[in-house]
Design a protein around this motif. Sequence first.
Motif, PDB file in Angstrom:
ATOM      1  N   LEU A  65       0.839  -1.192   0.000  1.00  0.00           N
ATOM      2  CA  LEU A  65       0.000   0.000   0.000  1.00  0.00           C
ATOM      3  C   LEU A  65       0.875   1.243   0.000  1.00  0.00           C
ATOM      4  O   LEU A  65       1.812   1.351   0.795  1.00  0.00           O
TER       5      LEU A  65
ATOM      6  N   GLY B 106      -1.103   7.651   1.082  1.00  0.00           N
ATOM      7  CA  GLY B 106      -2.263   8.168   0.356  1.00  0.00           C
ATOM      8  C   GLY B 106      -3.338   7.109   0.234  1.00  0.00           C
ATOM      9  O   GLY B 106      -4.492   7.417  -0.004  1.00  0.00           O
ATOM     10  N   TYR B 107      -2.908   5.833   0.375  1.00  0.00           N
ATOM     11  CA  TYR B 107      -3.813   4.690   0.511  1.00  0.00           C
ATOM     12  C   TYR B 107      -4.672   4.388  -0.697  1.00  0.00           C
ATOM     13  O   TYR B 107      -5.562   3.557  -0.625  1.00  0.00           O
ATOM     14  N   SER B 108      -4.403   5.064  -1.827  1.00  0.00           N
ATOM     15  CA  SER B 108      -5.244   4.825  -2.989  1.00  0.00           C
ATOM     16  C   SER B 108      -4.668   3.801  -3.948  1.00  0.00           C
ATOM     17  O   SER B 108      -5.388   3.284  -4.788  1.00  0.00           O
ATOM     18  N   THR B 109      -3.368   3.537  -3.864  1.00  0.00           N
ATOM     19  CA  THR B 109      -2.732   2.698  -4.868  1.00  0.00           C
ATOM     20  C   THR B 109      -1.789   1.697  -4.226  1.00  0.00           C
ATOM     21  O   THR B 109      -1.400   1.811  -3.058  1.00  0.00           O
TER      22      THR B 109
ATOM     23  N   TYR C  91      -8.008   1.333 -12.219  1.00  0.00           N
ATOM     24  CA  TYR C  91      -6.577   1.504 -12.456  1.00  0.00           C
ATOM     25  C   TYR C  91      -6.201   1.014 -13.860  1.00  0.00           C
ATOM     26  O   TYR C  91      -6.813   0.071 -14.365  1.00  0.00           O
TER      27      TYR C  91
ATOM     28  N   THR D 291     -12.949   4.307  -2.064  1.00  0.00           N
ATOM     29  CA  THR D 291     -12.161   5.360  -2.710  1.00  0.00           C
ATOM     30  C   THR D 291     -10.693   5.275  -2.292  1.00  0.00           C
ATOM     31  O   THR D 291      -9.815   5.730  -3.018  1.00  0.00           O
ATOM     32  N   LEU D 292     -10.417   4.687  -1.126  1.00  0.00           N
ATOM     33  CA  LEU D 292      -9.027   4.413  -0.742  1.00  0.00           C
ATOM     34  C   LEU D 292      -8.730   2.998  -1.197  1.00  0.00           C
ATOM     35  O   LEU D 292      -8.676   2.059  -0.411  1.00  0.00           O
ATOM     36  N   GLY D 293      -8.545   2.874  -2.492  1.00  0.00           N
ATOM     37  CA  GLY D 293      -8.486   1.554  -3.116  1.00  0.00           C
ATOM     38  C   GLY D 293      -7.356   0.675  -2.661  1.00  0.00           C
ATOM     39  O   GLY D 293      -7.411  -0.534  -2.812  1.00  0.00           O
ATOM     40  N   GLY D 294      -6.313   1.258  -2.081  1.00  0.00           N
ATOM     41  CA  GLY D 294      -5.196   0.435  -1.638  1.00  0.00           C
ATOM     42  C   GLY D 294      -5.544  -0.491  -0.492  1.00  0.00           C
ATOM     43  O   GLY D 294      -4.841  -1.457  -0.234  1.00  0.00           O
ATOM     44  N   PHE D 295      -6.623  -0.206   0.199  1.00  0.00           N
ATOM     45  CA  PHE D 295      -7.021  -1.029   1.331  1.00  0.00           C
ATOM     46  C   PHE D 295      -7.768  -2.287   0.890  1.00  0.00           C
ATOM     47  O   PHE D 295      -8.061  -3.141   1.712  1.00  0.00           O
TER      48      PHE D 295
END
Lengths: 112, 115
Positions: free
Chosen positions: A93, A96-99, B33, B97-101
């Motif tokens: 991760l 910014g937690y988005s990518t 993505y 929206t915090l797609g990394g999670f």
Amino acid sequence: SQKIEQNSEALNIQEGKTATLTCNYTNYSPAYLQWYRQDPGRGPVFLLLIRENEKEKRKERLKVTFDTTLKQSLFHITASQPADSATYLCALLNSGYSTLTFGKGTMLLVSP
Amino acid sequence: NAGVTQTPKFQVLKTGQSMTLQCAQDMNHNSMYWYRQDPGMGLRLIYYSASEGTTDKGEVPNGYNVSRLNKREFSLRLESAAPSQTSVYFCASSGGTLGGFYEQYFGPGTRLTVT
């Protein structure tokens, strides 16, 4: 700079043995780490996600560990089968937690 | 439930030609993505969209543009293709929206060759 390292050499093991794949990282403080499987000619498929406060996670024959002190995750497949042959990617991760940032992957070959 | 679909599966372009890669997901995911995957380089993020109406650059955005057409669709455009853009392109989506999670779901990929 941030770096994710997975063994670029293929891992060859015999059916029935435990396969252990390594993901090392530097200059990251990831809260989450994910593992994916990719077969030739196909998109990656999600396997497991582990959080920084979880030392270990299991799913059927799969086990993932996450050591934030060593900056390392280990991915284990027990009682491996030829069908487990694939490339395995770890992903961290980003702030910014988005990518996610993906490692280059390690190919696993399980022979009968 | 088709998951993530991509079109086309294969494409050959001449240098300087343009094209748009299409991606759609039916899982009601917020984040989408675009990645490219090259031998020895792994998956690299080109652009992403954390929610409908927003797009952001990833690691390798030069030479590409994107459009988040609606919640389902996210397209990638090459305005003037170059041989360096020969690659396999994957679209992915994830919830939140915090797609990394969240885990990402990938499409089958588009194999693009630029001659």
